[in-house]
Scaffold this motif. Sequence first.
Motif, PDB file in Angstrom:
ATOM      1  N   THR A  79      42.839  43.215  36.590  1.00 44.70           N
ATOM      2  CA  THR A  79      42.490  44.051  37.572  1.00 44.70           C
ATOM      3  C   THR A  79      42.998  45.643  36.940  1.00 44.70           C
ATOM      4  O   THR A  79      43.856  45.733  36.150  1.00 44.70           O
ATOM      5  N   LEU A  80      42.493  46.597  37.894  1.00 45.18           N
ATOM      6  CA  LEU A  80      42.785  47.840  37.456  1.00 45.18           C
ATOM      7  C   LEU A  80      44.383  48.131  37.704  1.00 45.18           C
ATOM      8  O   LEU A  80      44.907  47.499  38.761  1.00 45.18           O
TER       9      LEU A  80
ATOM     10  N   PHE B 283      39.171  44.252  36.494  1.00 44.84           N
ATOM     11  CA  PHE B 283      39.072  44.994  35.306  1.00 44.84           C
ATOM     12  C   PHE B 283      39.409  44.272  34.099  1.00 44.84           C
ATOM     13  O   PHE B 283      40.643  44.051  33.721  1.00 44.84           O
ATOM     14  N   GLU B 284      38.630  43.715  33.594  1.00 44.32           N
ATOM     15  CA  GLU B 284      39.169  42.679  32.284  1.00 44.32           C
ATOM     16  C   GLU B 284      38.977  43.177  30.971  1.00 44.32           C
ATOM     17  O   GLU B 284      37.794  42.934  30.475  1.00 44.32           O
TER      18      GLU B 284
END
Lengths: 227, 413
Positions: free
Chosen positions: B370-371, B363-364
Amino acid sequence: MQNKIILKADNIVKYFYQPDKFQVLKGVGFEVKRGEFVALVGKSGSGKSTLLYVLSTLDTDYEGDLTFNDTLLSNKKQNELAAFRNEHIGFVFQFHYLLPEFSALENVMIPALKLNKKSKEEIEASAFDNLKLLGLGDQALKKANKLSGGQQQRVAIARALINKPSIIMGDEPTGNLDSKNSQVVFDIFREISKERGQTIITVTHDDDFANNCDRIIEMMDGKIQNK
Amino acid sequence: MASYINYRISQIHLTSNIRQTIVAMLGVIFGISMYVFMTGFMTGVNNAQNDLAFSSLAHVRVYNDRPADNTNIVSKVFPSTVVNLRHPKIIKYTDGIKNSNVILDALKSQKDITGVTTQVNINVFFKNAGNKINGSVSGVDVVNENKVFNTSKYITEGNWNELKQRSDGIFVSVDLANNLSLKVSDNLNIFTSDGISKNYKVIGLFKTDVASIDKSKAYININAARQLIGANQSYVSDIQINIKDYNKTKNIINQITSIIPYKTESWQMANQQLAAGSSLRDIIAIAVSLVILLVAGFGIYNIMNMTINQKIREIAILKAMGFSGPDVTQIFLTQAIVIGIIGGFIGLGFGYLTANLVNKIPFELAGMSTLPMAYTLKDYILAFMFGLVTTFIAGYIPARKASKIDPVTILRG
Ligand SMILES: Nc1ncnc2c1ncn2[C@@H]1O[C@H](COP(=O)(O)OP(=O)(O)OP(=O)(O)O)[C@@H](O)[C@H]1O
Ligand SMILES: [Mg+2]
């Protein structure tokens, strides 16, 4: 000693209210002595089972007095009665009610484990003796639901005997048994009442069985038939 | 009171119909793992959000608030008078905090404070050739600024500590540098509202991932900033304070307002939408988890009810043999609690695994890769407790019903 009154019913009256108000027991009164072997007979629907549930303290919804060894049971609380039944009353029902997932041996042990007066090993040993007495030594470790009807009935009898209760109550305990096994059960009842002084009150439709008992109480329309 | 035979019967019931037991357990497992995962995720999101916010926001800020609106003094004395004032002139008020040293000394004695830094913030125009961009320059105490805001983490080029020695040096945010076509070691002209203009050398770039900051902010040394606006050596515009637990700003504010004659403001007060977002996410996480637990509770309740209906003759026979109502309650409640405890532990493990897995999903955005996910022991314990309470209640109601069964009605057949 032998003449001591162990159970006394005095003017027991009971009604059913469903579907209509209906008097099942119409003033039943009698006394049972210690060590007596009593047969309760009568036509179907005359109120034998109903009376037996009252005598056993399971049913508390009645009028009249029930006395055990000079103690009045009629006004005791449910939990006291449960403990009383556990110690003093053994049951054999019309239908063999075992716990299906327990072995025959464990079924017999349950009331003694509940009473909790002996070690588990002692209980196991005497449960096994009881099963052998009823010819079930080789079935002890089988699950209850894997036994035949007659075998289950005998396990139920072995269970009723385990705590050496003062009174054993049976509702047609030989109803599901063949004549040979009926005889076995009768002999056991006969022996424990004579040798151990345990009292037996059992409903039966078997005339031979009844005639060999110490006494026959006959029910008719919710009353005791005086002979 | 607790008796061997009651436990043995519970055990047989649980193991004889293992599928039913597993289904009941799955409900608890699902409920608790979801609880753990949801709260972990929401806390993670909140933490990420706060990290982002706290890159430019201290927990508490002390500054000189503008005086109250005094444009209509007459009406304060004679409220019912109709007044018509035109072009009121306001006396110039004192700007910033003059006696900052006294205040810093007072703050040092507070034990919950983890970091204090002073700033001289100035609104300026950044000029490079023809380009002119409105923004702000923050004159900072280089070492303490880094302690409070972790500024060096956001440096993309250059060395933050160089700012200590360089009174002509400036750190510029990346987007601002882009918009002005600036690179490291280029010159940047700053123009204040008082008409003063000064040249600085770009010695580094930074990126906070907060767009509004990345487009308009620059750092210079605090002394250089004082020079720029002609203020004395103890002048500061803001004192920024960090405390141990950023949720407990109320306490610290109560303590310091009495000793500081300036406005003290917590991050919650300054950014109400941020605090509200945090709370709302927490509420959503808890609401969703509790609903799931409730559903799991209903599952157990149903299965216990089913078991009891199946075993109604057994219950009657147990009662005939001398088991009391409380014995029966115990037998069935034990089953529910065992399901709750085992399901609870598996649920915690499963929740942890799910959290771990989600934590690996790329998740960028806004500086994350990441998340986000938080693993809080307290939440795990709480999830377990909630699960246990739910199963207890869901098991107790049917168990009590079972204890009230009248054996005669059942045995009569
Ligand atoms: N729960 C009940 N509600 C209403 N009436 C009942 C109930 N149980 C039994 N009765 C009635 O009470 C009477 C006595 O029933 P009970 O079961 O005691 O008879 P019984 O003598 O044991 O008969 P059997 O030999 O067939 O077992 C019967 O007329 C029966 O229909
Ligand atoms: Mg009958």
